[in-house]
Design a protein around this motif. Structure first.
Motif, mmCIF file in Angstrom:
data_model
loop_
_atom_site.group_PDB
_atom_site.id
_atom_site.type_symbol
_atom_site.label_atom_id
_atom_site.label_comp_id
_atom_site.label_asym_id
_atom_site.label_seq_id
_atom_site.Cartn_x
_atom_site.Cartn_y
_atom_site.Cartn_z
ATOM 1 N N GLN A 155 2.680 -16.451 -7.563
ATOM 2 C CA GLN A 155 3.101 -15.545 -6.503
ATOM 3 C C GLN A 155 3.431 -14.167 -7.056
ATOM 4 O OE1 GLN A 155 3.009 -16.272 -3.127
ATOM 5 N NE2 GLN A 155 3.204 -14.052 -3.089
ATOM 6 N N GLU A 156 4.048 -14.124 -8.227
ATOM 7 C CA GLU A 156 4.356 -12.835 -8.842
ATOM 8 C C GLU A 156 3.068 -12.069 -9.163
ATOM 9 O OE1 GLU A 156 6.784 -10.939 -12.631
ATOM 10 O OE2 GLU A 156 7.012 -13.066 -12.162
ATOM 11 N N LYS A 157 2.062 -12.781 -9.635
ATOM 12 C CA LYS A 157 0.775 -12.133 -9.912
ATOM 13 C C LYS A 157 0.149 -11.596 -8.631
ATOM 14 C CE LYS A 157 -0.212 -15.019 -13.896
ATOM 15 N NZ LYS A 157 -1.016 -16.132 -14.420
ATOM 16 N N LEU A 158 0.206 -12.378 -7.560
ATOM 17 C CA LEU A 158 -0.338 -11.913 -6.281
ATOM 18 C C LEU A 158 0.403 -10.675 -5.784
ATOM 19 C CD1 LEU A 158 -0.937 -15.275 -4.398
ATOM 20 C CD2 LEU A 158 -2.678 -13.678 -5.218
ATOM 21 N N ASN A 159 1.722 -10.664 -5.951
ATOM 22 C CA ASN A 159 2.498 -9.498 -5.543
ATOM 23 C C ASN A 159 2.107 -8.259 -6.341
ATOM 24 O OD1 ASN A 159 3.893 -10.847 -3.555
ATOM 25 N ND2 ASN A 159 5.686 -11.244 -4.836
ATOM 26 N N LEU A 160 1.886 -8.428 -7.644
ATOM 27 C CA LEU A 160 1.475 -7.292 -8.475
ATOM 28 C C LEU A 160 0.101 -6.778 -8.060
ATOM 29 C CD1 LEU A 160 2.710 -8.477 -11.988
ATOM 30 C CD2 LEU A 160 3.631 -6.613 -10.589
ATOM 31 N N ILE A 161 -0.804 -7.691 -7.751
ATOM 32 C CA ILE A 161 -2.139 -7.288 -7.285
ATOM 33 C C ILE A 161 -2.024 -6.548 -5.955
ATOM 34 C CG2 ILE A 161 -4.351 -8.162 -6.421
ATOM 35 C CD1 ILE A 161 -4.092 -10.399 -8.555
ATOM 36 N N ALA A 162 -1.189 -7.057 -5.052
ATOM 37 C CA ALA A 162 -1.006 -6.402 -3.755
ATOM 38 C C ALA A 162 -0.388 -5.012 -3.915
ATOM 39 C CB ALA A 162 -0.138 -7.278 -2.849
ATOM 40 N N GLU A 163 0.569 -4.891 -4.817
ATOM 41 C CA GLU A 163 1.177 -3.577 -5.059
ATOM 42 C C GLU A 163 0.151 -2.593 -5.612
ATOM 43 O OE1 GLU A 163 4.500 -4.314 -7.622
ATOM 44 O OE2 GLU A 163 5.675 -5.257 -6.042
ATOM 45 N N ALA A 164 -0.683 -3.057 -6.535
ATOM 46 C CA ALA A 164 -1.717 -2.177 -7.100
ATOM 47 C C ALA A 164 -2.733 -1.781 -6.034
ATOM 48 C CB ALA A 164 -2.411 -2.877 -8.270
ATOM 49 N N LEU A 165 -3.121 -2.739 -5.203
ATOM 50 C CA LEU A 165 -4.062 -2.438 -4.125
ATOM 51 C C LEU A 165 -3.453 -1.460 -3.134
ATOM 52 C CD1 LEU A 165 -6.755 -2.918 -2.731
ATOM 53 C CD2 LEU A 165 -5.735 -4.925 -1.625
ATOM 54 N N ALA A 166 -2.166 -1.629 -2.822
ATOM 55 C CA ALA A 166 -1.494 -0.710 -1.901
ATOM 56 C C ALA A 166 -1.452 0.699 -2.481
ATOM 57 C CB ALA A 166 -0.081 -1.203 -1.596
ATOM 58 N N ALA A 167 -1.216 0.809 -3.779
ATOM 59 C CA ALA A 167 -1.201 2.128 -4.421
ATOM 60 C C ALA A 167 -2.588 2.774 -4.361
ATOM 61 C CB ALA A 167 -0.724 2.000 -5.865
ATOM 62 N N LEU A 168 -3.606 1.974 -4.608
ATOM 63 C CA LEU A 168 -4.980 2.490 -4.533
ATOM 64 C C LEU A 168 -5.310 2.932 -3.113
ATOM 65 C CD1 LEU A 168 -7.736 2.969 -5.866
ATOM 66 C CD2 LEU A 168 -8.298 0.594 -5.306
ATOM 67 N N MET A 169 -4.940 2.099 -2.158
ATOM 68 C CA MET A 169 -5.202 2.441 -0.757
ATOM 69 C C MET A 169 -4.421 3.679 -0.344
ATOM 70 S SD MET A 169 -5.236 -1.407 0.869
ATOM 71 C CE MET A 169 -5.164 -0.854 2.556
ATOM 72 N N ALA A 170 -3.195 3.815 -0.846
ATOM 73 C CA ALA A 170 -2.389 4.988 -0.508
ATOM 74 C C ALA A 170 -3.032 6.257 -1.045
ATOM 75 C CB ALA A 170 -0.972 4.826 -1.051
ATOM 76 N N SER A 171 -3.610 6.162 -2.228
ATOM 77 C CA SER A 171 -4.276 7.350 -2.779
ATOM 78 C C SER A 171 -5.507 7.723 -1.958
ATOM 79 C CB SER A 171 -4.652 7.118 -4.241
ATOM 80 O OG SER A 171 -5.723 6.211 -4.347
ATOM 81 N N ARG A 172 -6.151 6.745 -1.348
ATOM 82 C CA ARG A 172 -7.330 7.001 -0.516
ATOM 83 C C ARG A 172 -6.934 7.370 0.915
ATOM 84 N NH1 ARG A 172 -11.866 8.114 -2.307
ATOM 85 N NH2 ARG A 172 -12.843 7.118 -0.530
ATOM 86 N N ALA A 173 -5.670 7.106 1.301
ATOM 87 C CA ALA A 173 -5.212 7.382 2.660
ATOM 88 C C ALA A 173 -5.178 8.871 2.963
ATOM 89 C CB ALA A 173 -3.842 6.759 2.889
ATOM 90 N N VAL A 174 -5.169 9.693 1.916
ATOM 91 C CA VAL A 174 -5.207 11.151 2.118
ATOM 92 C C VAL A 174 -6.508 11.520 2.820
ATOM 93 C CG1 VAL A 174 -5.281 13.363 0.916
ATOM 94 C CG2 VAL A 174 -3.754 11.552 0.121
ATOM 95 N N GLU A 175 -7.595 10.853 2.458
ATOM 96 C CA GLU A 175 -8.904 11.136 3.050
ATOM 97 C C GLU A 175 -9.154 10.309 4.314
ATOM 98 O OE1 GLU A 175 -11.705 10.287 -0.021
ATOM 99 O OE2 GLU A 175 -10.694 11.576 -1.459
ATOM 100 N N ASP A 176 -8.554 9.122 4.391
ATOM 101 C CA ASP A 176 -8.802 8.218 5.522
ATOM 102 C C ASP A 176 -7.462 7.789 6.109
ATOM 103 O OD1 ASP A 176 -9.669 6.348 7.330
ATOM 104 O OD2 ASP A 176 -10.652 5.049 5.865
ATOM 105 N N ARG A 177 -7.053 8.417 7.207
ATOM 106 C CA ARG A 177 -5.742 8.162 7.817
ATOM 107 C C ARG A 177 -5.600 6.730 8.345
ATOM 108 N NH1 ARG A 177 -2.456 11.396 5.564
ATOM 109 N NH2 ARG A 177 -3.050 13.560 5.755
ATOM 110 N N ASP A 178 -6.699 6.042 8.580
ATOM 111 C CA ASP A 178 -6.629 4.660 9.071
ATOM 112 C C ASP A 178 -6.027 3.721 8.022
ATOM 113 O OD1 ASP A 178 -7.795 5.436 11.440
ATOM 114 O OD2 ASP A 178 -9.840 4.965 10.767
#
Length: 133
Positions: free
Chosen positions: A92-115
């Protein structure tokens, strides 16, 4: 910031911060999952079977194997449940770390894609959800 602070899961793998009981559980899990443990159990049963003539009472003979089996089963159940719980927590800790990394990546792309902003919020809210339930 050190790597150990950035990655708490890495500290769980080192032997220095685990208790004696945790190290014993890992050792027990390793031992009982090997063919040699099964062979030992089968040998105990065979020795018990051929020992019937040495016992004066067949009820005592049956009670002996039932007692040994019950005690070993109880101890192994407690140890293996502990090992399974810790394994589940690590996954579960590994899944949480993967989700946090994915959220950070998505947040960096959210500047271009508000959805993506709403998806990032939902993903970050889901991290640690298992602890809130």
């Amino acid at each position: 910031m050190s790597e150990q602070t950035d990655r708490p899961a890495s500290s769980a793998r080192s032997g220095g911060d685990r208790s004696l009981f945790e190290r014993f559980v890992e050792f027990a899990q390793l031992c009982v999952s090997r063919p040699a443990f099964f062979a030992l159990c089968a040998l105990i049963v065979v020795v018990w079977l051929v020992s019937l003539p040495l016992w004066g009472d067949s009820k005592a003979w049956q009670t002996a194997i039932h007692t040994v089996a019950s005690v070993v089963t109880l101890l192994l159940l407690a140890l293996l449940e502990n090992a399974g719980r810790r394994s589940e927590e690590a996954a579960q800790e590994k899944l949480n770390l993967i989700a946090e990394a994915l959220a950070a990546l998505m947040a960096s792309r959210a500047v271009e894609d508000r959805d993506l902003e709403d998806a990032v919020t939902k993903l970050r809210d889901a991290v640690g959800l298992e602890e809130r339930h």
